[in-house]
Motif scaffolding. Structure first.
Motif, PDB file in Angstrom:
ATOM      1  N   PRO A 248       0.830  -1.210   0.000  1.00 44.00           N
ATOM      2  CA  PRO A 248       0.000   0.000   0.000  1.00 44.00           C
ATOM      3  C   PRO A 248       0.860   1.254   0.000  1.00 44.00           C
ATOM      4  CG  PRO A 248       0.066  -0.965   2.183  1.00 44.00           C
ATOM      5  CD  PRO A 248       0.792  -1.921   1.281  1.00 44.00           C
ATOM      6  N   PHE A 249       0.225   2.392  -0.239  1.00 44.29           N
ATOM      7  CA  PHE A 249       0.925   3.660  -0.087  1.00 44.29           C
ATOM      8  C   PHE A 249       1.304   3.863   1.382  1.00 44.29           C
ATOM      9  CE2 PHE A 249      -1.916   5.037  -3.768  1.00 44.29           C
ATOM     10  CZ  PHE A 249      -0.915   4.919  -4.714  1.00 44.29           C
ATOM     11  N   HIS A 250       2.308   4.691   1.621  1.00 41.65           N
ATOM     12  CA  HIS A 250       2.697   5.034   2.993  1.00 41.65           C
ATOM     13  C   HIS A 250       1.523   5.720   3.693  1.00 41.65           C
ATOM     14  CE1 HIS A 250       6.870   3.981   2.223  1.00 41.65           C
ATOM     15  NE2 HIS A 250       6.834   4.713   1.123  1.00 41.65           N
ATOM     16  N   GLY A 251       1.126   5.184   4.850  1.00 43.82           N
ATOM     17  CA  GLY A 251      -0.006   5.731   5.578  1.00 43.82           C
ATOM     18  C   GLY A 251       0.306   7.082   6.191  1.00 43.82           C
ATOM     19  N   LEU A 252      -0.631   8.023   6.075  1.00 42.92           N
ATOM     20  CA  LEU A 252      -0.442   9.373   6.596  1.00 42.92           C
ATOM     21  C   LEU A 252      -1.742   9.894   7.190  1.00 42.92           C
ATOM     22  CD1 LEU A 252       1.506  11.026   3.618  1.00 42.92           C
ATOM     23  CD2 LEU A 252       2.498  10.230   5.763  1.00 42.92           C
ATOM     24  N   THR A 253      -1.612  10.862   8.094  1.00 35.99           N
ATOM     25  CA  THR A 253      -2.732  11.658   8.575  1.00 35.99           C
ATOM     26  C   THR A 253      -2.259  13.101   8.683  1.00 35.99           C
ATOM     27  OG1 THR A 253      -2.119  11.262  10.893  1.00 35.99           O
ATOM     28  CG2 THR A 253      -3.730   9.757   9.908  1.00 35.99           C
ATOM     29  N   ASP A 254      -3.175  13.993   9.010  1.00 34.56           N
ATOM     30  CA  ASP A 254      -2.850  15.398   9.276  1.00 34.56           C
ATOM     31  C   ASP A 254      -2.178  16.073   8.085  1.00 34.56           C
ATOM     32  OD1 ASP A 254      -3.773  14.732  11.775  1.00 34.56           O
ATOM     33  OD2 ASP A 254      -1.782  14.493  12.641  1.00 34.56           O
ATOM     34  N   GLY A 255      -2.494  15.608   6.879  1.00 37.44           N
ATOM     35  CA  GLY A 255      -1.915  16.187   5.682  1.00 37.44           C
ATOM     36  C   GLY A 255      -2.942  16.287   4.579  1.00 37.44           C
ATOM     37  N   GLY A 276       3.393  10.424   9.481  1.00 36.95           N
ATOM     38  CA  GLY A 276       3.414   9.005   9.164  1.00 36.95           C
ATOM     39  C   GLY A 276       3.978   8.120  10.246  1.00 36.95           C
ATOM     40  N   SER A 277       4.300   6.907   9.858  1.00 36.33           N
ATOM     41  CA  SER A 277       4.776   5.894  10.801  1.00 36.33           C
ATOM     42  C   SER A 277       6.155   6.213  11.355  1.00 36.33           C
ATOM     43  CB  SER A 277       4.810   4.523  10.114  1.00 36.33           C
ATOM     44  OG  SER A 277       5.689   4.547   8.999  1.00 36.33           O
ATOM     45  N   THR A 278       6.873   7.142  10.709  1.00 29.81           N
ATOM     46  CA  THR A 278       8.188   7.542  11.211  1.00 29.81           C
ATOM     47  C   THR A 278       8.077   8.458  12.421  1.00 29.81           C
ATOM     48  OG1 THR A 278       8.240   9.427   9.705  1.00 29.81           O
ATOM     49  CG2 THR A 278       9.212   7.360   8.922  1.00 29.81           C
ATOM     50  N   ARG A 279       6.823   8.749  12.808  1.00 26.06           N
ATOM     51  CA  ARG A 279       6.555   9.632  13.943  1.00 26.06           C
ATOM     52  C   ARG A 279       6.981  11.063  13.659  1.00 26.06           C
ATOM     53  NH1 ARG A 279       3.066   7.028  17.428  1.00 26.06           N
ATOM     54  NH2 ARG A 279       3.727   4.868  17.712  1.00 26.06           N
ATOM     55  N   THR A 280       6.961  11.432  12.391  1.00 31.00           N
ATOM     56  CA  THR A 280       7.282  12.802  12.033  1.00 31.00           C
ATOM     57  C   THR A 280       6.624  13.118  10.696  1.00 31.00           C
ATOM     58  OG1 THR A 280       9.073  14.417  11.800  1.00 31.00           O
ATOM     59  CG2 THR A 280       9.421  12.241  10.815  1.00 31.00           C
ATOM     60  N   SER A 281       6.917  14.285  10.157  1.00 28.38           N
ATOM     61  CA  SER A 281       6.325  14.721   8.901  1.00 28.38           C
ATOM     62  C   SER A 281       6.913  13.926   7.741  1.00 28.38           C
ATOM     63  CB  SER A 281       6.584  16.215   8.691  1.00 28.38           C
ATOM     64  OG  SER A 281       6.180  16.963   9.818  1.00 28.38           O
ATOM     65  N   GLU A 282       6.053  13.662   6.726  1.00 33.20           N
ATOM     66  CA  GLU A 282       6.493  12.914   5.549  1.00 33.20           C
ATOM     67  C   GLU A 282       5.875  13.526   4.296  1.00 33.20           C
ATOM     68  OE1 GLU A 282       5.757   8.715   5.966  1.00 33.20           O
ATOM     69  OE2 GLU A 282       6.404   8.690   8.062  1.00 33.20           O
ATOM     70  N   ILE A 283       6.497  13.275   3.148  1.00 30.82           N
ATOM     71  CA  ILE A 283       6.002  13.782   1.874  1.00 30.82           C
ATOM     72  C   ILE A 283       6.400  12.796   0.772  1.00 30.82           C
ATOM     73  CG2 ILE A 283       8.076  15.203   1.561  1.00 30.82           C
ATOM     74  CD1 ILE A 283       6.329  17.234   0.094  1.00 30.82           C
ATOM     75  N   VAL A 304       6.417  18.133   5.477  1.00 30.41           N
ATOM     76  CA  VAL A 304       5.542  19.014   6.240  1.00 30.41           C
ATOM     77  C   VAL A 304       4.310  18.231   6.679  1.00 30.41           C
ATOM     78  CG1 VAL A 304       6.245  21.154   5.103  1.00 30.41           C
ATOM     79  CG2 VAL A 304       4.377  19.800   4.136  1.00 30.41           C
ATOM     80  N   THR A 305       3.659  18.743   7.703  1.00 31.16           N
ATOM     81  CA  THR A 305       2.381  18.216   8.142  1.00 31.16           C
ATOM     82  C   THR A 305       1.517  19.386   8.602  1.00 31.16           C
ATOM     83  OG1 THR A 305       1.336  16.521   9.516  1.00 31.16           O
ATOM     84  CG2 THR A 305       3.027  17.869  10.553  1.00 31.16           C
ATOM     85  N   ASN A 306       0.232  19.115   8.857  1.00 36.71           N
ATOM     86  CA  ASN A 306      -0.710  20.157   9.274  1.00 36.71           C
ATOM     87  C   ASN A 306      -0.754  21.312   8.277  1.00 36.71           C
ATOM     88  OD1 ASN A 306      -1.307  18.635  11.480  1.00 36.71           O
ATOM     89  ND2 ASN A 306      -0.341  19.972  12.982  1.00 36.71           N
ATOM     90  N   GLY A 307      -0.837  20.963   7.006  1.00 36.79           N
ATOM     91  CA  GLY A 307      -0.947  21.982   5.977  1.00 36.79           C
ATOM     92  C   GLY A 307      -1.334  21.367   4.649  1.00 36.79           C
ATOM     93  N   THR A 308      -1.804  22.198   3.738  1.00 40.21           N
ATOM     94  CA  THR A 308      -2.253  21.760   2.422  1.00 40.21           C
ATOM     95  C   THR A 308      -1.074  21.641   1.460  1.00 40.21           C
ATOM     96  OG1 THR A 308      -4.438  22.731   2.664  1.00 40.21           O
ATOM     97  CG2 THR A 308      -3.666  22.397   0.428  1.00 40.21           C
ATOM     98  N   SER A 309      -1.128  20.636   0.619  1.00 37.14           N
ATOM     99  CA  SER A 309      -0.204  20.545  -0.507  1.00 37.14           C
ATOM    100  C   SER A 309      -1.021  20.572  -1.782  1.00 37.14           C
ATOM    101  CB  SER A 309       0.624  19.253  -0.437  1.00 37.14           C
ATOM    102  OG  SER A 309      -0.225  18.112  -0.498  1.00 37.14           O
ATOM    103  N   LEU A 329       7.529  18.316  12.296  1.00 36.67           N
ATOM    104  CA  LEU A 329       7.285  17.925  13.681  1.00 36.67           C
ATOM    105  C   LEU A 329       8.558  17.728  14.488  1.00 36.67           C
ATOM    106  CD1 LEU A 329       4.222  15.528  13.397  1.00 36.67           C
ATOM    107  CD2 LEU A 329       4.296  17.829  14.298  1.00 36.67           C
ATOM    108  N   ASN A 330       9.681  17.449  13.834  1.00 40.58           N
ATOM    109  CA  ASN A 330      10.914  17.228  14.594  1.00 40.58           C
ATOM    110  C   ASN A 330      11.363  18.481  15.338  1.00 40.58           C
ATOM    111  OD1 ASN A 330      10.988  14.619  13.765  1.00 40.58           O
ATOM    112  ND2 ASN A 330      13.051  14.691  12.929  1.00 40.58           N
TER     113      ASN A 330
END
Length: 659
Positions: A248-255, A276-283, A304-309, A329-330
């Protein structure tokens, strides 16, 4: 000589000081009473119902040629826990009337989208999120029924322009939500035809709480990016392993997610950001392989997280550039990034000095001053200025000036937007005057005692000499080539002229109409008679003067194509007729031939020695096999395929679906 040089220097300095910026002819004015229907509740009179942390969808739901509006959230002026359903019909003069909710359910922290999922010419509504504002994960006591994925079919329009909806059951979409606090983006659902079969598919990001119970670690939240294939029968199928056909695609939230042809090959790619699962922002960028699978982009971007792309062609070269904002998030740093698309799947990060970092970011893109360059509307919680809404006005060559920021108007003389963030921002021509207006909703600083607002700002650039936008001319040189083996038709055309948008930057919308049934497949929902595009979000439009799509059956068809400019306005359609034979239907064969789709494979039964070729719906051949011992099996990713079987007696074509 000295005096001459000095005079010249003074003149040049004066000219530089008075040189006009594209932002100088930008002007927006807040609509004082955008709603004609009054309210007996605590909501401010003749205003849109206030909201804070939710998305919105603009689209012509009743086919009257004007964009209507849907959003759902609690309204703290009325009740802090009751979810309001807000469907506003456009009166055609820049004002709106609030309609009844009917079967529509209140859904919090949602990301609504308009989608004509059944290709009946009426845009339907998809709303996912929380059906109860107070939902929380409570281990074994969690009430999963409070998470919803609601698909509403647009059934009919009454004499008053009000639409009747019917909720669709058994649609196959898993209930998700993308956070239940402020600061989250509300663009976590995207629609588009990723396999070019004529039906819009869906990508969704968020928490899949039901999947926790199937996990070895149910306390660990299940983050997901789900791709759903439209089966064409009112249902959607989850593509289990879209990443190279194995995972599957890398699971994400808050993006956020967006389907768009980023590399210009005629196939929709996927751009995702979040936590994501890395416990930080992913793209991530996923490249569409054309066979139902995607491949992850090898290079990395600042996450980035908590923002629109989103993506948009910012320099008019025909390539989709990347725009993404949020915080990392780091270290909690707020950022705003633009990456120039260099072609050949390569990108160049631009200087960040002219953009202030922000999170809770909502972004909309469109040409607000009709100079042919896409501008960027941004609302967010800025690094230095907190709640801010502004427009980055495109000067060309990736240089921007700002308009509407409160901090640029300290004395209140230039005019500035309200300070709104964490909600939703849109650019849409609400009154069809050829100019993009601005609408935003969210957490507000200063204008509302309850900290919320929902506002319409009309484009008043004409007061500063701005010319209204003229839609592009119709394309010409229409041509269609049928590939009977692949079961596809490749359409091509010539780019038309536009008053300001460069030819290379024009995008396109294509439709195919079955003249026998009247059924229409189109890239974007549109009125084929007038060219009016019925949705304000035009992601997924074609980026080249050629498109290959699968044909559902033999018959007589009409096809047409329109150009879309930088202001997201569509021109008139150019159209042509085409007769199709030997494509998409089973041709009678004297031999016993059967072709069946299954879980990850295609099973072929035919006489020994028969040959079979397998094509994707976009015309890419994925297999060529010879039947041995009466059978052949071909492994395939989820999607629609055309299988052509040649025997000694005849040839047959079969359309199958692989789950």
């Amino acid at each position: 000589m000295k005096h001459t040089l000095l005079a010249t220097a003074v003149m040049l300095a004066a000219a530089a000081a008075t040189a006009q910026s594209p932002a100088d002819n930008v002007k927006f004015t807040k609509s004082a009473s955008p709603v004609t229907s009054s309210t007996s509740t605590g909501n401010p009179q003749y205003q849109f119902y206030h909201a804070q942390f939710t998305g919105a969808a603009w689209g012509d739901v009743n086919n009257d040629g004007y964009p209507d509006l849907f959003y759902s959230d609690r309204n703290s002026h009325i009740n802090n826990s009751t979810l309001q359903v807000n469907l506003y019909y456009n009166n055609g003069n820049g004002t709106f009337r609030r309609g009844g909710k009917g079967v529509l359910k209140g859904t919090a922290f949602s990301s609504p989208v308009w989608i004509d999922f059944d290709n009946d010419g009426r845009i339907d509504l998809l709303v996912a999120g929380l059906d109860n504002y107070g939902y929380r994960w409570r281990d074994a006591d969690t009430d999963l029924s409070l998470i919803g994925a609601h698909l509403y079919r647009n059934v009919s329009t009454g004499s008053t322009g009000a639409v009747t909806f019917q909720e669709v059951s058994g649609h196959g979409l898993r209930p998700l939500y993308n956070g239940n606090t402020g600061g989250k983006p509300h663009s976590w659902i995207s629609v588009g035809d990723y396999d070019n079969d004529g039906y819009p598919d869906i990508v969704m990001q968020g928490f899949d709480e039901a999947a926790r119970y199937d996990s070895d670690e149910p306390m660990e939240a299940k983050r997901a990016v789900y791709l759903y294939h439209n089966n064409g029968d009112g249902t959607f199928e989850l593509v289990a392993n879209p990443l190279d056909g194995t995972s599957p695609f890398h699971g994400l939230t808050d993006g956020s997610v967006v389907l768009e042809d980023i590399d210009g090959d005629g196939l929709l790619d996927l751009f995702t950001t979040g936590y994501g699962s890395t416990r930080t922002s992913e793209i991530y960028i996923y490249w569409n392989n054309g066979d139902g699978t995607f491949t992850e982009h090898a290079d990395h971007f600042y996450p980035v997280t908590n923002g629109t792309s989103t993506v948009a062609d910012l320099d008019g070269d025909g390539l989709a550039d990347l725009i993404f904002a949020g915080h990392y998030l780091n270290n909690g740093g707020k950022n705003f990034y633009i990456c120039k698309n260099m072609g050949d799947r390569k990108f160049e990060m631009l200087s960040r000095e002219q953009f202030e970092g922000c999170d809770g970011t909502q972004i909309a893109v469109g040409d607000v001053n009709n100079d042919g360059l896409a501008d960027i509307l941004v609302g967010g919680h800025f690094r230095n200025h907190e709640h801010t809404t502004l427009i980055y006005v495109n000067k060309g060559n990736f240089e921007f000036d700002s308009y509407g920021a409160y901090y640029d108007d300290a004395f209140g003389k230039k005019g500035h937007f309200s300070r709104i963030t964490h909600g939703t921002h849109h650019l849409v021509d609400v009154n069809r005057d050829g100019n993009l207006d601005a609408w935003f909703s969210g957490w507000c600083n200063g204008d509302c005692g309850n900290g919320c607002s929902t506002e319409l700002w009309l484009n008043a650039g004409a007061d500063k000499g701005q010319q209204a936008n003229t839609p592009p001319a119709a394309p010409d040189g229409l041509n269609a080539v049928t590939d009977t083996d692949a079961g596809t038709v490749t359409f091509s055309w010539n780019a038309p002229a536009d008053d300001t948008t460069p030819a290379a930057a024009l995008r396109y919308n294509l439709y195919l109409r079955d003249t026998a049934t009247g059924k229409i497949m189109s890239t974007l929902p549109a009125d084929i008679a007038t060219g009016y595009i019925r949705v304000a979000t035009t992601n997924g439009a074609l980026r080249r003067c050629e498109h290959t799509m699968a044909i559902p059956s033999d018959g007589s068809y009409q096809w047409g194509v329109q150009a879309i400019d930088a202001a997201n306005q569509g021109g008139e359609f150019a159209s042509s007729a085409i007769e199709i034979a030997g494509v998409g239907t089973i041709v009678t064969d004297d031999a016993a031939v059967t072709v069946e789709g299954g879980e990850g494979r295609i099973h072929i039964t035919a006489p020994d020695g028969a040959t079979a070729t397998v094509h994707t719906a976009s015309g890419i051949m994925t297999a060529n096999v010879t039947v041995d011992f009466m059978t052949a099996t071909v492994e395939a990713s989820a999607g629609v395929y055309i299988v052509t079987v040649n025997t000694a007696g005849n040839k047959s074509a079969h359309k199958v679906i692989v789950r």
